[in-house]
Design a protein around this motif. Structure first.
Motif, short mmCIF file in Angstrom:
data_model
loop_
_atom_site.label_atom_id
_atom_site.label_comp_id
_atom_site.label_asym_id
_atom_site.label_seq_id
_atom_site.Cartn_x
_atom_site.Cartn_y
_atom_site.Cartn_z
N LYS A 174 69.88 108.50 15.37
CA LYS A 174 69.14 107.56 15.04
C LYS A 174 67.38 108.23 14.82
CE LYS A 174 67.35 102.75 15.55
NZ LYS A 174 67.53 101.80 16.44
N LYS A 175 67.05 108.96 15.98
CA LYS A 175 65.51 109.63 15.92
C LYS A 175 65.58 110.44 14.71
CE LYS A 175 64.53 108.59 20.82
NZ LYS A 175 63.11 107.98 20.37
N GLY A 176 66.73 111.26 14.72
CA GLY A 176 66.54 112.52 14.01
C GLY A 176 66.49 112.10 12.26
N LEU A 177 67.23 110.97 12.12
CA LEU A 177 67.42 110.38 10.73
C LEU A 177 65.96 109.66 10.33
CD1 LEU A 177 71.19 109.74 10.19
CD2 LEU A 177 70.01 111.81 9.71
N GLN A 178 65.19 109.44 11.24
CA GLN A 178 64.09 108.34 10.77
C GLN A 178 63.13 109.17 9.59
OE1 GLN A 178 61.79 108.15 14.53
NE2 GLN A 178 63.05 106.55 15.26
N SER A 179 63.09 110.38 9.67
CA SER A 179 62.26 111.10 8.57
C SER A 179 63.02 111.60 7.65
CB SER A 179 61.51 112.53 9.19
OG SER A 179 62.61 113.19 9.63
N VAL A 180 64.24 111.28 7.39
CA VAL A 180 65.21 111.59 6.38
C VAL A 180 66.22 110.50 6.11
CG1 VAL A 180 65.13 113.92 6.44
CG2 VAL A 180 66.57 112.83 7.71
N SER A 181 65.54 109.44 5.65
CA SER A 181 66.41 108.10 5.64
C SER A 181 67.39 108.08 4.24
CB SER A 181 65.51 106.83 5.41
OG SER A 181 64.55 107.13 4.34
N GLY A 182 68.42 107.54 4.32
CA GLY A 182 69.24 107.51 3.20
C GLY A 182 70.37 108.65 3.30
N TYR A 183 70.34 109.75 4.35
CA TYR A 183 70.99 110.86 4.41
C TYR A 183 72.03 110.61 5.47
CZ TYR A 183 67.99 113.59 1.58
OH TYR A 183 67.35 114.14 0.48
N PRO A 200 73.09 130.21 6.28
CA PRO A 200 71.86 131.12 6.41
C PRO A 200 71.64 131.80 7.39
CG PRO A 200 71.07 128.91 6.67
CD PRO A 200 72.61 128.72 6.34
N VAL A 201 71.02 132.92 7.50
CA VAL A 201 70.67 133.52 8.78
C VAL A 201 69.18 133.89 8.87
CG1 VAL A 201 72.87 134.61 9.18
CG2 VAL A 201 71.24 135.87 7.65
N TYR A 202 68.71 134.21 10.06
CA TYR A 202 67.44 134.70 10.33
C TYR A 202 67.38 136.28 10.40
CZ TYR A 202 65.70 130.19 11.16
OH TYR A 202 64.99 128.82 11.20
N ARG A 203 66.59 136.95 10.21
CA ARG A 203 66.29 138.38 10.41
C ARG A 203 65.32 138.54 11.02
NH1 ARG A 203 66.06 144.02 6.53
NH2 ARG A 203 64.66 145.20 7.91
N PHE A 204 65.42 139.38 12.35
CA PHE A 204 64.45 139.73 13.28
C PHE A 204 64.33 141.29 13.39
CE2 PHE A 204 65.32 135.39 14.81
CZ PHE A 204 64.23 134.97 14.79
N ASP A 205 63.18 141.94 13.11
CA ASP A 205 62.91 143.41 13.31
C ASP A 205 62.42 143.69 14.69
OD1 ASP A 205 63.70 143.32 10.53
OD2 ASP A 205 61.54 143.84 9.88
N ILE A 206 63.09 144.56 15.17
CA ILE A 206 62.78 145.25 16.59
C ILE A 206 61.88 146.01 16.78
CG2 ILE A 206 63.76 145.37 18.84
CD1 ILE A 206 64.78 143.00 17.51
N VAL A 219 72.62 117.67 8.68
CA VAL A 219 72.43 116.53 7.87
C VAL A 219 72.96 116.95 6.42
CG1 VAL A 219 71.00 114.77 6.79
CG2 VAL A 219 70.66 115.38 9.12
N LYS A 220 73.73 116.13 5.75
CA LYS A 220 74.18 116.43 4.28
C LYS A 220 72.94 116.94 3.45
CE LYS A 220 78.72 114.26 4.44
NZ LYS A 220 79.41 113.31 3.91
N ASN A 221 73.15 118.22 2.74
CA ASN A 221 72.18 118.45 1.74
C ASN A 221 70.78 118.79 2.24
OD1 ASN A 221 74.05 117.77 -0.18
ND2 ASN A 221 73.60 115.59 -0.22
N ILE A 222 70.76 118.98 3.47
CA ILE A 222 69.62 119.45 4.11
C ILE A 222 69.96 120.94 4.81
CG2 ILE A 222 67.75 119.35 5.98
CD1 ILE A 222 67.77 116.33 5.41
N PRO A 223 69.44 121.95 4.24
CA PRO A 223 69.76 123.43 4.79
C PRO A 223 69.45 123.59 6.48
CG PRO A 223 67.73 123.47 3.51
CD PRO A 223 68.05 121.91 3.41
N LYS A 224 68.29 123.11 6.90
CA LYS A 224 68.31 123.31 8.32
C LYS A 224 68.53 122.04 9.18
CE LYS A 224 64.75 127.21 8.09
NZ LYS A 224 63.33 127.51 8.45
N PRO A 225 69.12 122.43 10.34
CA PRO A 225 69.21 121.27 11.45
C PRO A 225 68.08 120.66 11.77
CG PRO A 225 69.91 123.43 12.36
CD PRO A 225 69.39 123.76 10.96
N ILE A 226 68.23 119.50 12.26
CA ILE A 226 67.21 118.71 12.96
C ILE A 226 67.49 118.72 14.50
CG2 ILE A 226 66.17 116.48 13.00
CD1 ILE A 226 66.95 115.78 10.53
#
Length: 249
Positions: A74-83, A162-168, A103-110
């Protein structure tokens, strides 16, 4: 005698076809055998791929989970109502329990803190960095990319996006690819390993042909050519053997 001459005539043309196809497609066999040796070298000198099992340096403290999944959603969907929520799981990030809500159709998780109910939109990168540190703990690193599609280094064989790339900063050009979806390192490499991988791709996958469709067609035609050379060699062997045997009958 007439049968013998007919067989020899067929053998003559098959021999010519076998000679030229073998000559033309010997380069394909040379590239294939060379790439096989390179692959053997890579398996002996390079470390095993990172485990796909979720990576973490901390243990999840179940007793610190005060927010229920319903409240977190409920808290997580407050800013993305309708999803709608597609998936939820709990991750231990910086020794705190966090709900990871996809959340469906949103690339990054909340991310919702399971202890306080706090929402943090930047927690995904923090979590990714923590996963990367499971391999390069204590080494200076910086995020250099966030991939939503494959490129020349992180190719489709690694599958996860998706993936993050980190350079060491270790003097070897080390870099690591991290998925917060699986909670694991998907690939770790450095300049030497990548050079070997590039040479292997040039010889084995013909990566010097940029267009994928043209590359696949070329590889297919080359494979057919090698097959024809092999078949003609076997047929020629059978014809000449039959002719030799007929002399003693």
């Amino acid at each position: 005698m007439r049968t013998h001459n007919r067989v020899m005539k067929h053998a003559y043309w098959i021999r010519k076809a076998h000679r030229w196809t073998s000559l033309v497609f010997s380069l394909v066999l040379l590239l294939a055998s060379t790439s096989g040796l390179i692959h053997l070298w890579m398996t002996q000198t390079q470390s095993s791929p990172p485990s796909t099992f979720p990576s973490s340096r901390t243990v999840l403290d179940i007793g610190r989970i005060h927010i229920s999944p319903r409240e977190a959603a409920k808290k997580g969907l407050q800013s993305v109502s309708g999803y709608e929520v597609a998936q939820m799981q709990i991750r231990s990030i910086k020794e705190e329990p966090w709900y990871q809500i996809f959340v469906k159709n949103i690339p990054k998780p909340i991310y919702v803190n399971a202890l306080t109910g706090e929402i943090d939109q930047l927690r995904d990168e923090i979590y990714a960095r923590e996963i990367a540190q499971t391999i390069f703990f204590g080494s200076p690193m910086k995020k250099s990319n966030y991939l939503t599609s494959f490129d020349s280094e992180y190719i489709a064989i690694f599958r996860i996006l998706p993936v993050y790339r980190f350079d060491i900063d270790d003097g070897k050009g080390s870099r690591v690819y991290v998925s917060t979806v699986t909670g694991s390192v998907t690939r770790a490499t450095d300049n030497k390993k990548q050079w070997e991988a590039n040479v292997f791709s040039l010889f084995h996958k013909w990566s010097f042909i940029r267009d994928q469709k043209l590359r696949n067609i070329s590889l297919g035609l080359a494979t057919i050519g090698v097959l024809l050379a092999s078949i003609s060699g076997l047929v020629l062997f059978g014809l000449t053997r039959r002719t030799k045997n007929s002399k003693y009958v």
